[in-house]
Enzyme design. Structure first.
Site, PDB file in Angstrom:
ATOM      1  N   HIS A 152       1.153   2.756   2.205  1.00 39.21           N
ATOM      2  CA  HIS A 152       1.653   4.121   2.404  1.00 39.21           C
ATOM      3  C   HIS A 152       2.150   4.310   3.841  1.00 39.21           C
ATOM      4  O   HIS A 152       3.148   4.987   4.076  1.00 39.21           O
ATOM      5  CB  HIS A 152       0.542   5.134   2.111  1.00 39.21           C
TER       6      HIS A 152
ATOM      7  N   LYS B  65       6.370  -2.259  -4.867  1.00 39.95           N
ATOM      8  CA  LYS B  65       5.292  -2.822  -5.697  1.00 39.95           C
ATOM      9  C   LYS B  65       5.329  -2.229  -7.101  1.00 39.95           C
ATOM     10  O   LYS B  65       5.059  -2.918  -8.077  1.00 39.95           O
ATOM     11  CB  LYS B  65       3.921  -2.568  -5.064  1.00 39.95           C
TER      12      LYS B  65
END
Ligand code: PAF
Length: 261
Positions: free
Chosen positions: A31, A143
């Protein structure tokens, strides 16, 4: 940093470019990479922190999802996030909620075959977040390659005025893609899970299967799919933890310099 716990509290400073990093919290360096990619390109950076119940097909997975808002807020603030939007499930899905975004096309197969309704939940919450926050740009991680393909399809098909930007997968020193779920792996499972990036490094479906089999991992799928370009994607359970990862096959190298598969 402003923390808005409800839609009414979300009084966004609307100057310049508003950017959004949607998250389910449990923030980790994956993040951080999204925040760092986003920060220079926008004037107001919003992070949403919302564990979206409707994208979980497995109640146990939802219950086990890590939640630590204080830690997330500290990390987001340190990365220059201006506003955190962290609504309750009741605020996002009030009684009588009955309208869903049901993506087809890139939402079919792979994750959908194992997590029915997952992309309905993702597409619905992301469209709601886009409508509530009205960002010009939203950032997502590579991802979740199928998620990215679904969201690009959503903004294209429904003429949503948001640009989707994608940030490379961040890997640990052992090659494992960072995920909030990694924390639930035992040391032995973690060792076995390293076979996933090794499998992807082969860039070949059959060889990837062989690498996983050797490590005693029976995947949910190993497949080359068109996820905004040819992509070798893997999902597998290691112990109780379900992991996903992928490598884009158009790149020359499977992992960036400094990453150790
Ligand atoms: O990738 C995630 O964390 C979630 O699927 C998202 C995009 C925040 C929607 O809940």
């Amino acid at each position: 940093m402003i923390v808005a716990r409800s839609i009414n509290e979300l009084d966004l400073p609307r100057h310049g470019v508003v950017g959004l990093v949607p998250t389910m919290g449990a923030l980790h360096p994956g993040h951080t990479a999204l925040f760092r990619a986003a920060r220079p390109g926008c004037d107001v950076l919003v992070a949403s922190v919302f564990v979206n119940p409707v994208q979980f097909s497995d109640g146990a997975d939802l219950a086990a999802y890590p939640r630590d808002f204080a830690r997330d807020a500290t990390l987001a603030e340190a990365e220059g996030v201006d506003v955190i939007f962290a609504p309750s499930a009741e605020a996002m899905y009030p009684p009588g909620f009955a309208t869903w975004v049901v993506p087809e096309g890139s939402a079919e197969g792979l994750e959908s075959a194992h997590r029915p309704g997952h992309f309905r939940g993702v597409a619905t919450v992301c469209l709601k977040l886009f409508n509530i926050i009205r960002p010009e740009i939203a950032w997502f991680g590579q991802k979740d390659a199928q998620q990215v393909a679904v969201l690009k399809q959503l903004v294209r098909d429904l003429n949503v005025g948001v640009e989707i930007r994608v940030v490379d997968t961040v890997r640990d020193t052992d090659g494992l893609a960072l995920s909030s779920r990694n924390a639930r792996l035992t040391a032995d499972e973690r060792e076995r899970a390293r076979a996933i990036p090794r499998a992807l490094e082969t860039r070949d479906e059959a060889q990837a299967r062989a690498v996983l089999e050797c490590a005693g991992i029976e995947p949910d799928y190993v497949a080359v799919a068109d996820l905004d370009g040819p992509t070798l994607a893997v999902a597998a359970r290691v112990g109780a933890v379900r992991l996903i990862d992928n490598v884009r096959l158009v790149d020359n190298v499977p992992f960036r310099e400094g990453e150790t598969p």
